[in-house]
Motif scaffolding. Structure first.
Motif, PDB file in Angstrom:
ATOM      1  N   MET A   1       0.842  -1.161   0.000  1.00 54.35           N
ATOM      2  CA  MET A   1       0.000   0.000   0.000  1.00 54.35           C
ATOM      3  C   MET A   1       0.896   1.237   0.000  1.00 54.35           C
ATOM      4  N   LYS A   2       0.633   2.124  -0.928  1.00 49.97           N
ATOM      5  CA  LYS A   2       1.452   3.323  -1.061  1.00 49.97           C
ATOM      6  C   LYS A   2       1.048   4.345  -0.003  1.00 49.97           C
ATOM      7  N   LYS A   3       2.047   4.891   0.657  1.00 55.37           N
ATOM      8  CA  LYS A   3       1.808   5.898   1.680  1.00 55.37           C
ATOM      9  C   LYS A   3       1.673   7.257   1.003  1.00 55.37           C
ATOM     10  N   GLU A   4       0.506   7.897   1.200  1.00 59.59           N
ATOM     11  CA  GLU A   4       0.281   9.195   0.592  1.00 59.59           C
ATOM     12  C   GLU A   4       0.913  10.278   1.443  1.00 59.59           C
ATOM     13  N   SER A   5       1.487  11.282   0.762  1.00 60.80           N
ATOM     14  CA  SER A   5       2.081  12.388   1.492  1.00 60.80           C
ATOM     15  C   SER A   5       1.152  13.599   1.415  1.00 60.80           C
ATOM     16  N   VAL A   6       1.334  14.499   2.342  1.00 58.76           N
ATOM     17  CA  VAL A   6       0.564  15.729   2.386  1.00 58.76           C
ATOM     18  C   VAL A   6       1.327  16.763   1.580  1.00 58.76           C
ATOM     19  N   VAL A   7       0.609  17.531   0.764  1.00 63.81           N
ATOM     20  CA  VAL A   7       1.231  18.546  -0.079  1.00 63.81           C
ATOM     21  C   VAL A   7       0.819  19.920   0.438  1.00 63.81           C
ATOM     22  N   LEU A   8       1.816  20.734   0.796  1.00 65.22           N
ATOM     23  CA  LEU A   8       1.579  22.105   1.234  1.00 65.22           C
ATOM     24  C   LEU A   8       2.395  23.035   0.366  1.00 65.22           C
ATOM     25  N   ASN A   9       1.735  24.020  -0.216  1.00 63.50           N
ATOM     26  CA  ASN A   9       2.401  24.981  -1.107  1.00 63.50           C
ATOM     27  C   ASN A   9       3.162  24.281  -2.229  1.00 63.50           C
ATOM     28  N   GLY A  10       2.611  23.202  -2.732  1.00 62.07           N
ATOM     29  CA  GLY A  10       3.217  22.467  -3.829  1.00 62.07           C
ATOM     30  C   GLY A  10       4.350  21.554  -3.437  1.00 62.07           C
ATOM     31  N   GLN A  11       4.692  21.506  -2.156  1.00 65.83           N
ATOM     32  CA  GLN A  11       5.786  20.679  -1.679  1.00 65.83           C
ATOM     33  C   GLN A  11       5.240  19.552  -0.801  1.00 65.83           C
ATOM     34  N   PRO A  12       5.671  18.306  -1.058  1.00 67.00           N
ATOM     35  CA  PRO A  12       5.229  17.217  -0.182  1.00 67.00           C
ATOM     36  C   PRO A  12       5.928  17.312   1.176  1.00 67.00           C
ATOM     37  N   VAL A  13       5.150  17.141   2.229  1.00 67.16           N
ATOM     38  CA  VAL A  13       5.696  17.132   3.588  1.00 67.16           C
ATOM     39  C   VAL A  13       5.159  15.902   4.303  1.00 67.16           C
ATOM     40  N   GLY A  14       5.837  15.480   5.324  1.00 72.11           N
ATOM     41  CA  GLY A  14       5.403  14.328   6.096  1.00 72.11           C
ATOM     42  C   GLY A  14       4.189  14.656   6.955  1.00 72.11           C
ATOM     43  N   ARG A  15       3.544  13.608   7.416  1.00 73.47           N
ATOM     44  CA  ARG A  15       2.331  13.806   8.223  1.00 73.47           C
ATOM     45  C   ARG A  15       2.635  14.489   9.554  1.00 73.47           C
ATOM     46  N   LEU A  16       3.767  14.180  10.140  1.00 76.92           N
ATOM     47  CA  LEU A  16       4.129  14.802  11.404  1.00 76.92           C
ATOM     48  C   LEU A  16       4.328  16.304  11.230  1.00 76.92           C
ATOM     49  N   LYS A  17       5.040  16.697  10.197  1.00 74.67           N
ATOM     50  CA  LYS A  17       5.258  18.117   9.941  1.00 74.67           C
ATOM     51  C   LYS A  17       3.943  18.801   9.585  1.00 74.67           C
ATOM     52  N   ALA A  18       3.098  18.137   8.814  1.00 73.96           N
ATOM     53  CA  ALA A  18       1.803  18.716   8.461  1.00 73.96           C
ATOM     54  C   ALA A  18       0.945  18.906   9.708  1.00 73.96           C
ATOM     55  N   GLY A  19       0.988  17.934  10.611  1.00 71.29           N
ATOM     56  CA  GLY A  19       0.245  18.054  11.865  1.00 71.29           C
ATOM     57  C   GLY A  19       0.756  19.206  12.705  1.00 71.29           C
ATOM     58  N   TRP A  20       2.073  19.349  12.757  1.00 68.73           N
ATOM     59  CA  TRP A  20       2.661  20.442  13.528  1.00 68.73           C
ATOM     60  C   TRP A  20       2.287  21.792  12.927  1.00 68.73           C
ATOM     61  N   LEU A  21       2.333  21.907  11.609  1.00 71.84           N
ATOM     62  CA  LEU A  21       1.947  23.155  10.957  1.00 71.84           C
ATOM     63  C   LEU A  21       0.471  23.471  11.196  1.00 71.84           C
ATOM     64  N   LEU A  22      -0.364  22.457  11.167  1.00 70.57           N
ATOM     65  CA  LEU A  22      -1.784  22.651  11.445  1.00 70.57           C
ATOM     66  C   LEU A  22      -1.993  23.101  12.887  1.00 70.57           C
ATOM     67  N   PHE A  23      -1.287  22.484  13.828  1.00 80.27           N
ATOM     68  CA  PHE A  23      -1.379  22.886  15.226  1.00 80.27           C
ATOM     69  C   PHE A  23      -0.969  24.347  15.390  1.00 80.27           C
ATOM     70  N   LYS A  24       0.143  24.755  14.751  1.00 75.16           N
ATOM     71  CA  LYS A  24       0.595  26.137  14.865  1.00 75.16           C
ATOM     72  C   LYS A  24      -0.429  27.107  14.287  1.00 75.16           C
ATOM     73  N   GLU A  25      -1.063  26.727  13.186  1.00 79.23           N
ATOM     74  CA  GLU A  25      -2.075  27.590  12.575  1.00 79.23           C
ATOM     75  C   GLU A  25      -3.304  27.716  13.474  1.00 79.23           C
ATOM     76  N   VAL A  26      -3.751  26.615  14.058  1.00 80.90           N
ATOM     77  CA  VAL A  26      -4.897  26.645  14.975  1.00 80.90           C
ATOM     78  C   VAL A  26      -4.550  27.464  16.211  1.00 80.90           C
ATOM     79  N   TRP A  27      -3.344  27.293  16.739  1.00 86.47           N
ATOM     80  CA  TRP A  27      -2.931  28.054  17.906  1.00 86.47           C
ATOM     81  C   TRP A  27      -2.890  29.545  17.593  1.00 86.47           C
TER      82      TRP A  27
END
Length: 152
Positions: A1-27
């Protein structure tokens, strides 16, 4: 099963980094709108008040009937299950009210409006019946799972 990556601003980032960025935005969003923080606090106080009332009624009822919390086999009585169910409903209902209030605030502000604390609480309480029904459904499932876990 292929692991999908999260794309932010056209750049793929890992799920951990995406979660951290989302947390910072919510905060950042919460810090810009501190009024929204009052909704969970108010519903927590409502939850404590309702749970305190339930515990008081249960205590008065159990002392007046002389019942104990467990029967001879170590199982809960029907009254205890009813009390646990009501506690589940109160907790789920106050959580649903808080979620509805915060959701109203975020939705209104994200669409350019100015949602005040009063507007958000009013919007949450205007949907009290569907929120109570949903709380009853989730509490029923929670109690059934508790009963299954107790018997196994």
């Amino acid at each position: 099963m292929k692991k999908e990556s999260v794309v932010l601003n056209g750049q793929p980032v890992g799920r951990l980094k995406a979660g951290w960025l989302l947390f910072k935005e919510v905060w950042r969003y919460f810090r810009a709108d501190t009024e929204m923080m009052w909704i969970p606090l108010i519903t927590t106080l409502l939850n404590l008040l309702l749970l305190g009332l339930l515990v008081f009624v249960w205590y008065v009822f159990s002392t007046s009937t002389g019942s104990t919390s467990l029967d001879e086999q170590g199982a809960y009585s029907a009254m205890n299950y009813a009390f646990i169910f009501l506690c589940y409903v109160v907790g789920a209902f106050s959580l649903a009210l808080a979620e509805a209030g915060v959701t109203n605030t975020v939705y209104t502000r994200a669409h350019g409006g100015d949602a005040t604390l009063g507007n958000s609480i009013q919007a949450a309480f205007s949907h009290w019946l569907p929120l109570l029904v949903w709380s009853g459904i989730t509490s029923t499932v929670g109690l059934i799972l508790r009963m299954i876990a107790e018997r196994s």
